[in-house]
Design a protein around this motif. Structure first.
Motif: not given
Lengths: 324, 324
Positions: B275-277, B279-281, B283-284, B315, B318
């Motif tokens: 979920e963490l990964r 959720g981070l991705l 953003r792209l 990056l 972002l």
């Protein structure tokens, strides 16, 4: 300009070696220097040939004979290895240059073992940058070899202009042993050891694979007859000249039809996206993030926090940490 | 408290259906409501059984007979499907409930087709949450079925307490057709269609797989004799009782030895990290990021920007966007 730039462009092997070492380093200052070095290099192009073959098909002997044939024609050849298993097995597939004794002493050849890195993503980045360094150093051909562990073949295909699959002669039943996905990536299948007693089995294997290739979906960038299966003998040298002619013919055809540039453009875009994703995910590895994630992971494992809520909380924290 | 919470806990099928629809939705307000709903549910446990079988092994008939046997013993059974290919094939493997006519009309059973989602990650999240909803609704057994496309078997194994592989009787040569990785995940291999003319071939296949399973590395959480291969017939019902006894025996053994809780804790942690990964991705994928990435991707494809430098620039952007 970096001290390494000029000697590297002149084709100095030690400068190339040191540049690749920078590219492989995980130290921030090394990475920065590597990046500046890469940015200042001229845009030369080599033919990038991806080569996959499992242990036992005679890959080292093939690279040695094939590479020597090319250097014998005046070309400069670089050999890079992608072996994500090298950490596990405790040594690179190319770690021992005695594997290719003649080629490694050939002044027109440059051989570099696979870096030991736990992550395939790390090996991918390093290899892509090493390919660019080899091109800038004036090599005509860059061979990128892999043993075909996990996703490494896909990775090598994604950074090559041509993808060659090296196989040993086999009974018809073993044909299914080659994964369909690998077959679909191959531009050329070379059945090695086509000499002596294995000549007939090798020819039958070539016919089997030629038949299997015809059943695969035709790719738009392929001229008539490709993908192709051929018999070669790395030991006697038989078929190596023909294999090279086929590679050049395919590369020329693709160049003439605009596919070569298009494939490279797509590969560059994919590389950019891979770097972007890796760079974003690397934030989870920063020490402060690591500590928070570990603590949250323990809470989740012990049932004190729901997985999705825990992830949302870490993402919030990352936003706030980024804003500080 | 959400309107759905109470009826869901009481085992109301319509409430469960609507809750899963919320969980499958990509709308932000639906996701928020789903999350609140999940957070407010009691922590009930069902036995989660992962079931993989390619088309043709009689999976629907098996689920129908096996599920009916369990409901006949008074248990409540939920069936969820994980089929990442359902978008491509234009319909879910469970889309048509006539596949399991009797079970779908059984008041103690709940059947839910695979959501159509392009991404395996999305299917994974939804299924994990749907499993929790089914547990909260008081089901005793949750069957998570997959056709075994791509990584879906690994995914299903990662959210199950037991992993069962359903196969058809086969010649000895075909044994190698089952990927080693799948064999290694299986706690139980069931060879279906062990009736009539196929009884003998099925028994031979069981013996073949039993032999193959013995060659695999022994897992610490396995009692003597596991992983095991058995013959069953979904048509006659032969062997289904024994298969269920084996599943229960294995689950009980793991519970008694602390492995059951440990495996669930690890799965929860893995889910949190996934979920963490994700959720981070994600953003792209925000519109502003998307636009910037597309423009940068074109620059990279046209050679105006190096891939690594382009990724670093996005990056940075972002970070600054996050700080605003």
């Amino acid at each position: 300009m970096d001290d390494l730039t000029e000697p590297l462009i002149q084709g100095d092997r030690r400068a190339l070696s040191r540049a690749i070492t920078l590219v492989e380093s995980t130290r921030a200052d090394h990475r920065d220097r590597a990046q500046r070095l890469l940015d200042g290099l001229p845009d030369r192009q080599a033919l990038r040939i991806g080569l996959s073959g499992t242990p036992g098909v005679g890959k080292s002997t093939f690279i040695e004979s094939f590479g020597r044939m090319l250097t014998g024609q005046g070309m400069r050849v670089a050999v890079l290895a992608v072996d994500p298993s090298s950490t596990r097995s405790g040594g690179s597939i190319l770690g021992d240059k005695t594997r290719m004794e003649l080629l490694s002493r050939d002044p027109r050849a440059f051989i570099r073992p696979s870096p030991s890195s736990a992550q395939l993503g790390g090996v991918a980045r390093r290899t892509r940058e090493a390919v660019r360094l080899c091109e800038a150093a004036g090599h005509d051909v860059v061979l990128i070899e892999t043993v075909g562990v996990g996703q490494s073949e896909t990775l090598v295909a994604q950074m090559s202009d041509l993808f060659v699959l090296l196989l040993a002669p086999a009974g018809g039943d073993e044909l299914q042993g080659v994964k369909r996905g690998i077959m679909e990536m191959a531009d050329l299948i070379l059945v090695n050891k086509a000499d002596g007693e294995l000549l007939s089995p090798a020819r039958r294997t070539v016919a089997d694979y030629a038949g299997a290739l015809r059943l695969l979906r035709r790719r738009i960038q392929d001229p008539d007859g490709f993908p192709k299966a051929l018999a070669v003998s790395a030991t006697t040298g038989d078929g190596l000249g023909d294999a090279w002619d086929q590679m050049r013919a395919l590369a020329d055809w693709r160049r003439d039809h605009g596919h070569f540039a298009r494939i490279r453009a797509e590969q560059a875009r994919d590389w950019f996206m891979a770097e972007l994703r890796a760079g974003l995910l690397a934030r989870l590895d920063a020490p402060a993030a690591r500590a928070r994630i570990d603590a949250m992971g323990r809470d989740v494992a012990q049932g004190r926090r729901a997985p999705v809520a825990a992830a949302a909380s870490v993402l919030d924290w990352l936003d706030r940490a980024g804003a500080d």
